[in-house]
Write a protein that holds these residues in place. Sequence first.
Motif, PDB file in Angstrom:
ATOM      1  N   LEU A  84      12.624  -5.067  -6.257  1.00 17.63           N
ATOM      2  CA  LEU A  84      11.702  -4.549  -6.065  1.00 17.63           C
ATOM      3  C   LEU A  84      12.273  -3.367  -5.079  1.00 17.63           C
ATOM      4  O   LEU A  84      11.583  -2.077  -4.811  1.00 17.63           O
ATOM      5  CB  LEU A  84      10.810  -5.467  -4.817  1.00 17.63           C
ATOM      6  CG  LEU A  84       9.904  -6.548  -5.424  1.00 17.63           C
ATOM      7  CD1 LEU A  84       9.337  -7.544  -3.805  1.00 17.63           C
ATOM      8  CD2 LEU A  84       8.726  -5.544  -6.080  1.00 17.63           C
ATOM      9  N   ASP A  85      13.847  -3.017  -5.042  1.00 22.00           N
ATOM     10  CA  ASP A  85      14.541  -1.936  -4.478  1.00 22.00           C
ATOM     11  C   ASP A  85      14.970  -1.227  -5.586  1.00 22.00           C
ATOM     12  O   ASP A  85      15.224  -0.191  -5.494  1.00 22.00           O
ATOM     13  CB  ASP A  85      15.770  -3.159  -3.728  1.00 22.00           C
ATOM     14  CG  ASP A  85      15.724  -3.731  -2.241  1.00 22.00           C
ATOM     15  OD1 ASP A  85      14.503  -3.327  -2.346  1.00 22.00           O
ATOM     16  OD2 ASP A  85      16.751  -4.365  -2.244  1.00 22.00           O
ATOM     17  N   ARG A  86      14.473  -1.695  -6.900  1.00 22.66           N
ATOM     18  CA  ARG A  86      14.890  -1.131  -8.158  1.00 22.66           C
ATOM     19  C   ARG A  86      13.919   0.525  -7.756  1.00 22.66           C
ATOM     20  O   ARG A  86      12.437   0.070  -7.667  1.00 22.66           O
ATOM     21  CB  ARG A  86      15.378  -1.339  -9.118  1.00 22.66           C
ATOM     22  CG  ARG A  86      16.302  -2.012  -9.400  1.00 22.66           C
ATOM     23  CD  ARG A  86      16.034  -2.655 -10.175  1.00 22.66           C
ATOM     24  NE  ARG A  86      15.561  -2.284 -11.997  1.00 22.66           N
ATOM     25  CZ  ARG A  86      15.172  -3.186 -13.211  1.00 22.66           C
ATOM     26  NH1 ARG A  86      15.581  -4.128 -13.210  1.00 22.66           N
ATOM     27  NH2 ARG A  86      14.625  -2.471 -13.875  1.00 22.66           N
ATOM     28  N   PRO A  87      13.552   1.684  -8.438  1.00 22.69           N
ATOM     29  CA  PRO A  87      12.891   2.479  -8.326  1.00 22.69           C
ATOM     30  C   PRO A  87      11.850   2.523  -9.738  1.00 22.69           C
ATOM     31  O   PRO A  87      11.858   1.712 -11.050  1.00 22.69           O
ATOM     32  CB  PRO A  87      13.591   4.215  -9.014  1.00 22.69           C
ATOM     33  CG  PRO A  87      14.684   3.699  -8.591  1.00 22.69           C
ATOM     34  CD  PRO A  87      15.455   2.520  -8.652  1.00 22.69           C
ATOM     35  N   SER A  88      10.497   2.090  -9.442  1.00 19.41           N
ATOM     36  CA  SER A  88       9.700   2.286 -10.349  1.00 19.41           C
ATOM     37  C   SER A  88       9.612   2.735 -11.572  1.00 19.41           C
ATOM     38  O   SER A  88       9.917   3.956 -11.891  1.00 19.41           O
ATOM     39  CB  SER A  88       8.148   2.491  -9.874  1.00 19.41           C
ATOM     40  OG  SER A  88       6.939   1.614 -11.009  1.00 19.41           O
ATOM     41  N   PRO A  89       9.322   1.787 -12.854  1.00 19.97           N
ATOM     42  CA  PRO A  89       9.969   3.098 -13.397  1.00 19.97           C
ATOM     43  C   PRO A  89       8.371   3.761 -14.390  1.00 19.97           C
ATOM     44  O   PRO A  89       8.701   4.349 -15.725  1.00 19.97           O
ATOM     45  CB  PRO A  89       9.666   1.783 -14.816  1.00 19.97           C
ATOM     46  CG  PRO A  89       9.422   0.503 -14.155  1.00 19.97           C
ATOM     47  CD  PRO A  89       9.354   0.156 -12.908  1.00 19.97           C
TER      48      PRO A  89
END
Length: 92
Positions: A84-89
């Motif tokens: 959830l902390d990763r940027p959305s693709p």
Amino acid sequence: MSHATKKDQRFEFRTTAADRELFARAAEAAGTPVSTFANEQLRIAALRVLADRTEFVLSPVEAALWDEMCERPARDLPGVRALLDRPSPFVD
């Protein structure tokens, strides 16, 4: 589960001879005419199918277990948190 509402609609469908005999035996075991048996059982089946889409029905024991589960503190799931902390693709 008989309903006092006047039955003013006709419902017909095709079936096999084996299923027709099965329905007749079941209706006889239930002590009802085949049409009453079929109507009641089809109604029950329809309510069950739709309940899965419109209601969350639990027995008293299941409801108590559900309440207990919902009252527990949330678990920390590091893998989910990292995802959830990763940027959305899907966002430019």
